[in-house]
Design an enzyme around this catalytic site. Structure first.
Site, PDB file in Angstrom:
ATOM      1  CE  LYS A 111      -5.638  -4.445  -4.983  1.00 31.04           C
ATOM      2  NZ  LYS A 111      -5.744  -3.723  -6.250  1.00 31.04           N
ATOM      3  CE  LYS A 194      -3.260  -0.006   0.508  1.00 30.83           C
ATOM      4  NZ  LYS A 194      -2.778  -0.431  -0.808  1.00 30.83           N
ATOM      5  CE  LYS A 197      -8.980   4.182  -5.571  1.00 28.60           C
ATOM      6  NZ  LYS A 197      -8.013   3.404  -6.342  1.00 28.60           N
TER       7      LYS A 197
END
Ligand code: TYM
Length: 342
Positions: A111, A194, A197
């Site tokens: 992230k 993956k 969102k």
């Protein structure tokens, strides 16, 4: 007593990965466990969230819980920021967890990306807050998708170290529940990533609120490979799909895994059904199934969010019930640490 705690971040459109990897299992498990399902808004702000959108997304996740079939009378549904015990316990856990543990977290690395110096401090200590979520309720089981395995291991380490350091068995060691053929749903455009969102292209995911045409279009355009579909001989003796095999044809096994999860069939049954077929026919069948399973949930989510009064009252009431459990646990932890409180 067996108690479940799990959470979903209100950070954008919920997708098929959230549904199959987590929410669907929450629904199934509510009958066998005392269950607490949280909308983790404190976690959401570890990356920037527009305030008005955060409120909408919090209601969206709540609507997904309800529309998927979680019963708010039976379970507790609430948003995390309403119960301050999470933040208080997280601070104590920041002092229990070691920097070395945090430095190993792959989700932070993913992230934060290349601009690590610009990541929030909250993103770095995300796992200690997650440990606090779970342990504030003395949860014994935590249903999550496979990507949360490392965070769960972290929470277990925190519980163990706290109990050891303060010579009291305050916290049970929680077990992850990673269930089904779709514990890791991949992007429709890149089988090695993956489904997420935060991915900019909407074509990479099926959202829980997508309509039938959108679902059909996304599946039609999903990446495949030139071979026909494999048969059950690719499975191991236990009937599982080995990771090496999955890596050979990630996009293909991703779609088959989605089919298996949506149809409640085993890998073996699915592979037997589609062995030797081309992707075109399989994609048509998959689309029909995805629309059949998701459309009613999406419609109900839209109905619930159109007038949020019901959602808001469920979250308010859930927070009161959650606090009634978490506050005494927090008190136990504060006493164990030795804070003067009377
Ligand atoms: P979040 O919002 O990122 O994900 C919510 C749940 O969806 C699962 N998931 C997936 N499962 C399969 N395939 C995918 N592509 C996929 N993407 C997401 C996640 O594994 C998760 O179960 N850190 C948590 C939120 C959290 C939490 C907790 C969970 C905060 N505190 C305490 C359990 C217990 C998360 O990743 O949320």
């Amino acid at each position: 007593m067996k108690r479940i705690f799990s959470g979903v971040q209100p950070t954008g459109h919920l997708h098929l990965g959230n549904y199959l990897g987590a929410i669907r299992n929450f629904v199934a498990l509510q009958h066998d466990y005392d269950a607490i399902y949280c909308v983790v808004d404190l976690h959401a702000i570890t990356v920037w969230q527009d305030p008005a959108q955060l409120a909408d997304h919090t209601r969206q996740v709540t609507a997904a819980y309800l529309a998927a079939g979680i019963d708010p009378k039976k379970c507790i549904i609430f948003n995390q920021s309403r119960v301050s015990a999470h933040s208080e316990l997280a601070w104590i856990f920041n002092c229990v967890a070691r920097l070395g543990w945090l430095n190993r977290m792959t989700q932070f690395k993913e992230k934060a990306g290349k601009h690590r110096e610009q990541a929030s401090a909250g993103l770095y200590v995300y796992p200690t807050l997650m440990a606090a979520d779970i342990l504030a309720y003395k949860a014994t089981h935590v249903p999550v998708g496979e990507d949360q395995k490392q965070h769960l291991e972290f929470a277990r380490n925190v519980a163990q170290k706290f109990n050891f350091d303060y010579h009291r068995e305050v916290f049970p060691i929680p077990e992850p529940l990673i269930l089904g053929a779709a514990a890791r749903v991949m992007s429709l455009r890149d089988g090695s990533k993956k489904m997420s969102k935060s991915e900019p292209s909407d074509m990479t995911r099926i959202n829980m609120t997508d309509d039938a045409d959108t679902i059909a279009n996304k599946i039609k355009r999903a990446t495949t490979d030139p071979d026909t579909l494999p048969g059950p001989d690719v499975l191991d003796d236990a009937g599982d799909l080995p990771d090496e095999t999955r890596r050979e044809r990630p996009a293909c096994y991703n779609l088959l895994g989605i089919y298996a999860a949506l149809s409640d069939m085993s890998w073996r049954e699915v592979l037997q059904q589609f062995e030797g077929q081309g992707f075109a026919t399989f994609k048509t069948t998959l689309t029909e199934l995805a629309v059949e399973k998701l459309a009613p949930i999406g419609n109900e989510m839209n109905r619930l969010t159109a007038d949020p009064a019901e959602i808001d009252s469920i979250l308010r009431e859930g927070a009161d019930r959650a606090a009634a459990i978490a506050v005494p646990v927090l008190d136990e932890a504060l006493d164990a640490v030795g804070f003067l409180r009377n």
